[in-house]
Design an enzyme around this catalytic site. Structure first.
Site, PDB file in Angstrom:
ATOM      1  CG  ASP A 135      -8.929  34.876 -33.182  1.00  0.00           C
ATOM      2  OD1 ASP A 135      -9.808  35.379 -32.480  1.00  0.00           O
ATOM      3  OD2 ASP A 135      -7.770  34.695 -32.803  1.00  0.00           O
TER       4      ASP A 135
ATOM      5  CG  ASP B  63      -2.341  -0.444   0.775  1.00  0.00           C
ATOM      6  OD1 ASP B  63      -2.576  -0.546  -0.441  1.00  0.00           O
ATOM      7  OD2 ASP B  63      -3.180  -0.694   1.645  1.00  0.00           O
TER       8      ASP B  63
ATOM      9  N   GLY C 136      -6.316  23.259 -34.992  1.00  0.00           N
ATOM     10  CA  GLY C 136      -6.762  22.625 -36.221  1.00  0.00           C
ATOM     11  C   GLY C 136      -6.596  23.546 -37.421  1.00  0.00           C
ATOM     12  CG  LEU C 137      -7.842  27.819 -37.526  1.00  0.00           C
ATOM     13  CD1 LEU C 137      -7.749  29.184 -36.891  1.00  0.00           C
ATOM     14  CD2 LEU C 137      -8.581  27.904 -38.844  1.00  0.00           C
TER      15      LEU C 137
HETATM   16  S1  SF4 Z   1      -6.783  -3.732  -2.591  1.00  0.00           S
HETATM   17 FE1  SF4 Z   1      -6.847  -2.169  -0.987  1.00  0.00          FE
HETATM   18  S2  SF4 Z   1      -5.576  -2.987   0.646  1.00  0.00           S
HETATM   19 FE2  SF4 Z   1      -5.110  -4.172  -1.163  1.00  0.00          FE
HETATM   20  S3  SF4 Z   1      -3.353  -3.101  -2.056  1.00  0.00           S
HETATM   21 FE3  SF4 Z   1      -5.173  -2.253  -3.045  1.00  0.00          FE
HETATM   22  S4  SF4 Z   1      -5.659  -0.488  -1.831  1.00  0.00           S
HETATM   23 FE4  SF4 Z   1      -4.281  -1.691  -0.598  1.00  0.00          FE
END
Ligand code: SF4
Length: 523
Positions: free
Chosen positions: A279, A36, A414-415
């Site tokens: 323009d 995480d 685009g012009l």
């Molecule tokens: S599913 Fe949730 S807990 Fe698992 S890595 Fe992804 S964010 Fe983290």
């Protein structure tokens, strides 16, 4: 649960991190598995923050699950307090940690730390990032701002709070600067900006303000409602676009007694004249598709129609909590709102509508690039390029100037294609090539590998080459006629004719098919 390679919002603990990282003196203890810590990179790599977020992860591994993960949490809490000495500790669990039911709030409270400990219930399986940010902001405010009406000190100018800016927000830092300047010119001082830059101590002063400005409802709505109920503070929405900024000035001036006219006639506000200038008038009635978080999408649709003369042919959001507001806005443009967090559905809708401009998130930018359509980013989720070094707000008069530049230039470029038309016999300027600024994806003959784009799932990743393989055949006479159509609408005429030919089984495409398709789409 649905697996996705790309999501509009992260899990709710990322929202909590955005609030913790924005504030001073706050530390977040996150019960989370190994892996995480990826979330740190959002802040250091995408937002280019100098420091990593103030987050301690317990980072339990599979082998820890057989032992005491609660003990792991206690140790991490004590160490985080000793090392970072925060004024306030947030505690919560990420998705996987929620499943092991360790009750981070209860454990942290039992440690008896001499600072406020705020437990978060992040509901990882039902909620998402913006909800997580809103919940965290609300819980911190409730922990730090006493609910008793204070004696307001004597002052010569009214004061307001700016609510909602966080870390990793789309132009939040610059929007705060722009609004602070605008309010100052209207005779109003800013009491507290929160969460961005506020300490827990500062939040105790929220009650001192005379009114609140909700910059980002997705994050600040619940706090503003509580402040309104508890301290009778009126609430204004932050202004996106010239019309909304003028309305905002009028309302603020009514409260402060300032002269709104001198602020409203701001010479630095260039959008209205630019969008009427010779323009730019050819941009009138350009068809746009708008998608983003609810507040930016609703505001963008209004600016597009009322200030730039575009026509909204599609409007949607991934913010399910604000679906009602987006549906109401969409009904005003006579379109059906698209409420989804599935980017494949968004791609399908854009492909079907074939707008001339897409106003969306980084996800729509990738989609538009694949489809060869011009696009401007109006909302999170963001990419590193959404943190420009220069001052680049979205709100207020300067914000409106920025919107004009970023939305209109993809169309105006685009012009340049008239040069391609003039030199079309030159081998470098072959007429079959698409607009140069849209990259190779705009060319029917070149396949582009998206550079920084996430890898799309196979179903969504119809490449230009794949699309080409089932494209109806054109007769020479029809191709010659097509080339007489001005370059800036030729691509659309080709796509519409091919769509018509597929739907009505008219192949090869003849001169007659081309004109029947024109009549069909004009009907
Ligand atoms: S599913 Fe949730 S807990 Fe698992 S890595 Fe992804 S964010 Fe983290």
């Amino acid at each position: 649960m649905q697996l996705a390679v790309w999501t509009y919002e992260g899990p709710p603990h990322v929202g909590a991190m955005r609030v913790a990282t924005a504030m001073k003196g706050v530390h977040f203890l996150l019960h989370a598995p190994q892996g995480d810590t990826y979330a740190d990179l959002l802040f250091t790599m995408i937002e280019r923050r100098r420091e990593r977020p103030p987050v301690t992860y317990t980072t339990f591994a599979a082998r820890d699950l057989g032992s005491d993960t609660a003990e792991l949490f206690k140790t991490a809490a004590r160490e985080a307090y000793q090392r970072f000495a925060p004024e306030l500790l947030l505690v919560g669990a990420s998705c996987t940690a929620e499943l092991i039911q360790d009750d981070p709030g209860g454990i942290a409270a039992a440690l008896g730390l001499p600072i406020p400990v705020v437990p978060l219930e992040l509901s990882a399986y039902q909620r998402k990032e913006n909800w997580g940010a809103a919940h965290t902001f609300y819980k911190i405010v409730r922990a730090c701002c006493p609910a008793t009406v204070p004696l307001r000190s004597e002052r010569s100018r009214p004061r307001c709070n700016l609510l909602g800016p966080t870390a990793l927000g789309f132009r939040h830092r610059d929007d705060v600067m722009e609004l602070t300047r605008l309010l100052d010119r209207l005779g109003v001082d800013v009491e507290v900006v929160a969460p961005l830059g506020a300490s827990p101590h500062d939040l105790a002063r929220l009650a001192q303000a005379d009114f609140n400005v909700v910059m980002y409802p997705e994050i600040a709505d619940s706090v503003a409602r509580w402040l309104g109920k508890t301290f009778a503070q009126p609430c204004l929405s932050a202004p996106l676009g010239v019309i909304a900024t003028r309305e905002f000035c009028q309302r603020v001036a009514q409260m402060s007694g300032a002269d709104a006219d001198s602020v409203i006639d701001d010479a630095s506000c260039r959008l209205p004249w630019y969008s009427r200038s010779v323009d730019s008038t050819y941009l009138t009635k350009k068809q746009v598709f708008v998608f983003g978080d609810a507040s930016h999408a609703i505001a963008a649709a209004r600016i597009a129609t009322a200030e730039l003369g575009f026509e909204v042919i599609g409007l949607g959001t991934y913010s399910r909590e604000f679906a009602r507001e987006v549906r109401e806005a969409a009904a005003g443009y006579g379109v059906e709102a698209l409420i989804t967090d599935d980017h494949l559905l968004v791609e399908e809708r854009i492909g079907a509508l074939q707008p001339e401009l897409v106003l969306g998130t980084q996800m729509e930018r990738h989609i538009a690039k694949r489809l060869g359509l011009p696009c401007a980013v109006i909302s999170a989720p963001v990419h590193v390029q959404d943190y420009p070094a220069r001052y680049s707000p979205q709100m207020g008069f300067e914000g409106a100037n920025v919107l004009f530049d970023t939305w209109v230039h993809p169309l105006m470029m685009g012009l340049e294609e008239h040069l391609l038309a003039m030199f079309r016999d030159d081998f470098e300027f072959a007429d079959g090539r698409g607009p140069s600024h849209l990259g190779a994806a705009a060319s029917p003959t070149v396949v582009e590998a998206p550079a920084a784009a996430p890898t799309p799932p196979p179903a969504a990743a119809e490449s230009p080459a794949a699309a080409e393989s089932d494209a109806p055949r054109w007769t020479e006479e029809a191709e010659r006629e097509l080339k007489k159509i001005p370059f800036f609408v030729r691509g659309k005429a080709r796509r519409n004719t091919e769509r018509f030919a597929r739907e009505f089984g008219r192949t090869p495409i003849t001169l007659e098919t081309l004109y029947d398709a024109k009549a069909h789409f004009q009907a």
